[in-house]
Enzyme design. Structure first.
Site, PDB file in Angstrom:
ATOM      1  N   HIS A   1       0.835  -1.210   0.000  1.00 36.58           N
ATOM      2  CA  HIS A   1       0.000   0.000   0.000  1.00 36.58           C
ATOM      3  C   HIS A   1       0.867   1.256   0.000  1.00 36.58           C
ATOM      4  CE1 HIS A   1      -4.003   1.831   1.605  1.00 36.58           C
ATOM      5  NE2 HIS A   1      -3.312   2.731   0.933  1.00 36.58           N
TER       6      HIS A   1
ATOM      7  N   LEU B   1       2.440   6.567  -4.898  1.00 37.67           N
ATOM      8  CA  LEU B   1       3.616   7.138  -5.561  1.00 37.67           C
ATOM      9  C   LEU B   1       3.283   8.442  -6.279  1.00 37.67           C
ATOM     10  CD1 LEU B   1       5.425   3.962  -6.954  1.00 37.67           C
ATOM     11  CD2 LEU B   1       5.963   5.307  -4.921  1.00 37.67           C
ATOM     12  N   ARG B   2       1.998   8.760  -6.414  1.00 30.70           N
ATOM     13  CA  ARG B   2       1.520  10.058  -6.908  1.00 30.70           C
ATOM     14  C   ARG B   2       1.754  10.320  -8.391  1.00 30.70           C
ATOM     15  NH1 ARG B   2      -1.753  10.172  -2.875  1.00 30.70           N
ATOM     16  NH2 ARG B   2      -1.072  11.114  -0.931  1.00 30.70           N
TER      17      ARG B   2
ATOM     18  N   ASN C   1      -4.874   5.846  -7.127  1.00 31.06           N
ATOM     19  CA  ASN C   1      -5.470   7.189  -7.156  1.00 31.06           C
ATOM     20  C   ASN C   1      -4.509   8.240  -7.710  1.00 31.06           C
ATOM     21  OD1 ASN C   1      -3.846   6.977  -4.877  1.00 31.06           O
ATOM     22  ND2 ASN C   1      -5.131   8.332  -3.650  1.00 31.06           N
TER      23      ASN C   1
ATOM     24  N   HIS D   1     -10.892   0.094   0.966  1.00 34.84           N
ATOM     25  CA  HIS D   1     -10.720   1.217   1.894  1.00 34.84           C
ATOM     26  C   HIS D   1     -12.046   1.327   2.648  1.00 34.84           C
ATOM     27  CE1 HIS D   1      -9.506   5.533   2.825  1.00 34.84           C
ATOM     28  NE2 HIS D   1     -10.787   5.525   3.125  1.00 34.84           N
TER      29      HIS D   1
ATOM     30  N   ASN E   1      -6.038   9.303   7.053  1.00 30.04           N
ATOM     31  CA  ASN E   1      -7.256   8.537   6.837  1.00 30.04           C
ATOM     32  C   ASN E   1      -6.894   7.060   6.719  1.00 30.04           C
ATOM     33  OD1 ASN E   1      -9.415   7.152   5.744  1.00 30.04           O
ATOM     34  ND2 ASN E   1      -9.824   8.616   4.117  1.00 30.04           N
TER      35      ASN E   1
ATOM     36  N   ASP F   1       0.867   2.676   3.638  1.00 32.79           N
ATOM     37  CA  ASP F   1      -0.019   3.772   3.220  1.00 32.79           C
ATOM     38  C   ASP F   1       0.771   5.071   3.086  1.00 32.79           C
ATOM     39  OD1 ASP F   1      -2.223   5.158   2.390  1.00 32.79           O
ATOM     40  OD2 ASP F   1      -3.285   5.064   4.304  1.00 32.79           O
TER      41      ASP F   1
ATOM     42  N   GLY G   1      -2.968  12.059   5.299  1.00 26.55           N
ATOM     43  CA  GLY G   1      -1.894  11.191   4.855  1.00 26.55           C
ATOM     44  C   GLY G   1      -0.542  11.536   5.435  1.00 26.55           C
TER      45      GLY G   1
END
Lengths: 316, 193, 449
Positions: free
Chosen positions: C63, C66-67, C97, C184, C283, C310, C329
């Protein structure tokens, strides 16, 4: 005092000192010249991210009576609503030489963030943050109760043994939170009455009793009944069915008001929903302090501004 | 080493003399308001008012009160936050003679603040100043009309002024200044501790 | 030690301590563990003195955010891979995401390729369950599964697949390629505007509460759905004691559910919110001490299968603001092993064998990732981590290798330190220092592994 962010953690001595200074400030209102030169040359910014004309003009009057220069910065319709961050706003105010910032913000903790950030060196007064605290409202409420009970001999006194019942939307009320901490610090006994949906989920750390039954609370004969404003928007979120049912169970109507002792102090932080949480008879009664609360608000805020903006900045 | 300059009896005699001088200058006790500057000035003002009442038995209504000057000081932000005291001005001061009473006169800044405060309460005909001790070192063009004791001192010295009602004992003494030139009491609150 | 630039250059690791406490040597050659034993030697090998260091199979993070693509101001696949390597990881699963969302074969293959080019770790893309994470229509799960990226884990992480019918269909559909839905678990209506764990502290601070039941109710629903359709379910970032109970019950019933806990939920509590420092906003939110204890116990008894970071990088402006406005985050790759060390090893709940299981073999197995998590066996891919358990450091900005600094551990003292990481037989980290990107890219570009 470096900042005024909350009443939680405020000591009894600090609170009484502030209330006593507020008494001196109230005396000024009776003089021929209702102004003090104390904060001449100081700049106080009212930084309001939420509309609240009442609170803003109260702070404005307080600052002006102390001869401070006042700048009103309403975040609505400004660069803030166009996405400017709290940081940039704070740094702008710092560059303008603000000595004190009175901040009203919809996010709980925003004044704390401003005070701890290092973005600005000014003293910060929390004028209401989210559903967290509204310390000057609690201080003016305490001041009002103390004056009612002790009159001209109020100086130096706490509220020992006074029973205060706070009724309404405790969950979303920063006024209730600030009053809870301050009034109990001053020795009062606080009980909270609300629909179960409008009480916080866990109040185990709160020095107060809580219940759902306003009639039982009335019959217990409190010294003070404080009614909170009920927001219309709560009705749309299933906190209670409708205003009629709320009023019937948790409103201070004429019948309940009639059962209170004549000496009972009836308070409301304003603005009131007449006929919803409080009846006109109760709001306009001799026991009602609604208008005194407004006048006392200026005195208490003068005291807060004085304590914040006098003294070395190194003082913590 | 503290050296006593006035004892309790000396202080009492000085206040009686000042009371006489006030009456003489005012030609009686008519239209007289005596305002003490907190904390010890208020005690002294009360004693002077009592003395006047004894000297002039017809003067039944010598008005006495307190005038706090905290909010009028010019050193805000340079010292720790000062706790204000109560101001009690007995009735209107328009057209009367106000005698301000303080314990120790030093830089004169307290009196400057007091004059400003007084102006916000009304417009007296005459304002006079009575002090128990004048230790010199004025920083403003201010002088006392009635002085209990002139006490030339160096700024390094410290004047201690105790009154029974506030301190439990009563004397005026002077301390030698710190040899190392350390902190001296600034402003003019004064010498009294 | 020299930094050799050829993948085939062998390494001789001397005197490393195995999880059981015995010491041994390792030879790495041709991307694999060539020999294990004492007194080994190898001509031409770079020698790594591992005295006092624990040797672990390369860590696998199921999890990671890496954006890239889309949020390169927070992290890129390269910088995130570097953060992973510094943390002792040899593989990360990249959450979907991104922008565009990883909901097509094209995007997941692009992420895979960028990971290969970076070369620090295996970057295994996760596919979105629904198109655009919108929770309305299934994404092309099969196309992603058969793409070069061979996606097996599907998740809308950041959002809950809250529609029960859609969740049922997703669980059923991924059986076709042995996939798993990583949920999630956050009931959206119960968490509207939620800011922190709902409880005594949120009541005092006047923050909108994030109730435990919002997580637990979704997990309860999902395990029953998984049972009903006979599918595998993975529960992301379990954060409450009640969730642990629900999962324990489901496992006892034979339901195919696996679960992860994050390092931060194993160590930190909601009390950190008191100062309104948004580095602690995450979250699911930080919970009570009792929840932390329950997560640790769940990890120890196997209810919770793995630890996953995460890792969620955010730029400075997303955190330097009032709490409500801040992003959720925390970054966590660089600190994961130290935090787990502190939370469950130092407390005696897990030993280093368990750590190898929860941070390497089991996450690789859940994600069906070959070439990872195979353990310390001759012939296994040379994916290794050397860790100094005796070290202690005040964690600082300089210890972060990713692009963002939103670590909750800054200025905290953490135990242990990753000394070296080997991926496909070459060192990505040596002497605690990251090897340069150009060297690694040259090595990682090789496809022979």
């Amino acid at each position: 005092m470096r900042h005024l962010l909350s009443t939680k953690g405020m000591s009894r001595d600090e609170a009484i000192l502030l209330l006593d200074i507020a008494e001196d400030m109230a005396d000024v209102a009776d003089r021929e010249v209702k102004k003090l030169p104390t904060l001449r040359g100081k700049t106080v910014v009212n930084l309001f991210f939420e509309d609240s004309t009442r609170t803003r003009i109260s702070f404005e009057a307080a600052a002006k009576r102390l001869s401070a220069d006042v700048i009103n910065f309403s975040a609505k319709g400004s660069s803030v609503s166009k996405g400017e961050s709290l940081k940039d706003t704070a740094q702008t105010l710092a560059a303008m030489g603000a000595d004190g910032v009175v901040i009203r913000h919809p996010a709980s903790g925003a004044p704390h963030v401003l005070a701890e950030s290092g973005w600005i060196d000014a003293g910060i007064i929390n004028a209401g943050d989210g559903t967290h605290e509204h310390p000057t409202q609690a201080l003016l409420d305490a001041f009002t109760i103390r004056r009612r009970l002790h009159g001209g001999a109020a100086r130096g006194k706490g509220l020992d043994g006074v029973t205060v019942t706070i009724v309404g939307d405790i969950l979303h009320s920063r006024v209730a939170r600030s009053n809870l901490w301050l009034l109990t610090t001053l020795g009062a006994h606080v009980s909270l009455v609300a629909p179960p949906t409008l009480l916080p989920m866990d109040m185990s750390g709160w020095p107060a009793e809580s219940g759902f039954d306003l009639d039982a609370a009335i019959d217990a004969g409190p010294d003070v009944v404080m009614m909170l404003r009920i927001q219309q928007e709560r009705m749309n979120a299933a906190f209670f069915p409708n205003s009629r049912e709320y009023s019937r169970r948790w409103g201070l109507d004429d019948e309940r008001f009639g059962r209170l002792a004549r000496t009972t102090i009836v308070m409301h932080p304003g603005p009131m929903n007449r006929g919803l949480e409080i009846s006109s008879a109760a709001a306009d009664s001799a026991g009602s302090t609604v208008r005194e609360q407004v006048a006392n608000g200026v005195s208490v805020r003068m005291a807060a501004l004085y304590l914040l903006l006098s003294g070395d900045r190194e003082e913590s | 080493m503290a050296r006593t300059v006035l004892n309790q009896a000396d202080i009492a005699r000085a206040l009686i003399r000042i009371s006489h001088e006030i009456l003489e200058s005012n030609r009686g006790a008519e239209n007289l308001v005596i305002l003490g500057i907190p904390t010890r000035g208020v005690v002294l003002a009360r004693r002077i008012a009592e003395a006047i009442a004894r000297i002039e038995p017809t003067a039944t209504d010598v008005r006495v009160g307190s005038l706090d000057v905290t909010m009028y000081r010019d050193d805000l932000g340079h010292t720790r936050t000062r706790t204000p005291s109560r101001t009690l001005v007995p009735g209107s001061i328009d057209g009367v003679t106000v005698v301000l009473v303080d314990d120790v006169l030093y830089s004169g800044r307290t009196i400057r603040a007091a004059l400003d405060a007084l102006g916000d309460h009304g417009r007296p005909k005459i304002v006079r100043l009575a002090v128990l001790v004048d230790r010199g070192h004025r920083e403003l063009p201010i002088r006392a009309d009635f002085v209990g004791k002139n006490l030339p001192s160096s700024t390094a010295e410290r004047i201690n002024l105790h009154l029974l009602e506030v301190d439990g004992d009563e004397f005026v003494s002077i301390d030698g200044g710190p040899v190392d030139g350390g902190p001296v009491d600034g402003g003019d609150t004064e010498g009294a501790s | 030690m020299s930094s050799d630039t050829a993948a085939s250059t062998p390494y001789l690791i001397r005197g490393a301590t195995l999880a059981d406490g015995t010491r041994t040597d390792f030879v790495l050659a041709d991307g694999r563990i060539a020999e294990i034993g004492s007194g080994l030697s190898r001509a031409g090998a770079s020698i790594v003195d591992a005295a006092g260091l624990i040797i672990l199979p390369g860590l696998v993070d199921l999890h990671t955010h890496l954006r890239e693509p889309g949020f390169e101001q927070s992290e890129t696949i390269l910088t995130g891979s570097q953060a992973a390597a510094v943390g002792g990881f040899t593989s990360v699963f990249a959450m979907a995401n991104t922008s565009p969302v990883q909901d097509t074969a094209g995007v997941v293959d692009q992420v895979l390729a960028l990971g290969e080019r970076a070369g620090y770790v295996t970057v295994q893309p996760i596919g979105a369950v629904t198109v655009g994470l919108a929770g309305e229509r299934l994404a092309e799960l099969g196309a992603m599964a058969t793409s070069r990226a061979r996606v097996r884990v599907f998740s809308d992480d950041g959002f809950c697949v809250s529609d029960p019918l859609l969740m049922r269909r997703a669980l059923e559909y991924v059986k076709a390629f042995d996939g798993v839905v990583a949920q999630h678990s956050q009931e959206p209506r119960l968490t509207e505007k939620a800011q922190m764990n709902e409880g005594a502290l949120s009541s005092e601070l006047g923050m909108v509460g994030w109730p435990a039941v919002a997580e637990e109710s979704i997990i309860a629903r999902d395990v029953l759905l998984a049972e009903h359709v006979g599918s595998r379910l993975h529960v992301c970032h379990v954060s409450t004691a009640g969730s642990v109970d629900v999962i324990r019950w489901a496992k006892a019933r034979g339901i195919q559910v696996t679960a992860e806990a994050t390092p931060h939920h194993l160590l930190l509590t909601e009390d950190l919110v008191v100062g309104y420092d948004a580095r602690f906003k995450v979250n699911p939110p930080l919970r009570r001490r009792e929840d932390v204890e329950a997560l640790r116990a769940g990890l120890a008894d196997g209810t919770i299968d793995i630890v996953a970071t995460d890792h969620a990088p955010h730029p400075v402006e997303a955190k330097e603001c009032e709490w409500d406005a801040a992003a959720n985050g925390m970054v966590g790759l660089e600190t994961a092993l130290s935090v787990v060390h502190s939370a469950v090893v130092d407390t005696g709940l897990l030993d280093w064998t368990d750590i190898a299981r929860v941070l390497s073999s089991t996450p690789a197995r859940i994600g069906r990732l070959s070439g990872q998590g195979q353990g310390l066996l001759v012939g296994a891919p040379a994916e290794l981590t050397l860790y100094d358990p005796a070290a202690s450091r005040v964690f600082g900005r300089g210890n972060l290798a990713g692009k963002s600094a939103n670590s909750p551990y800054l200025a905290m003292t953490l135990p242990g330190r990753v000394v070296a990481t080997f991926h496909r037989g070459y060192a990505t980290v040596l002497d605690g220092a990251l090897r340069p990107a150009d060297e690694i890219s040259a090595l990682g570009g090789r496809t022979d592994g």
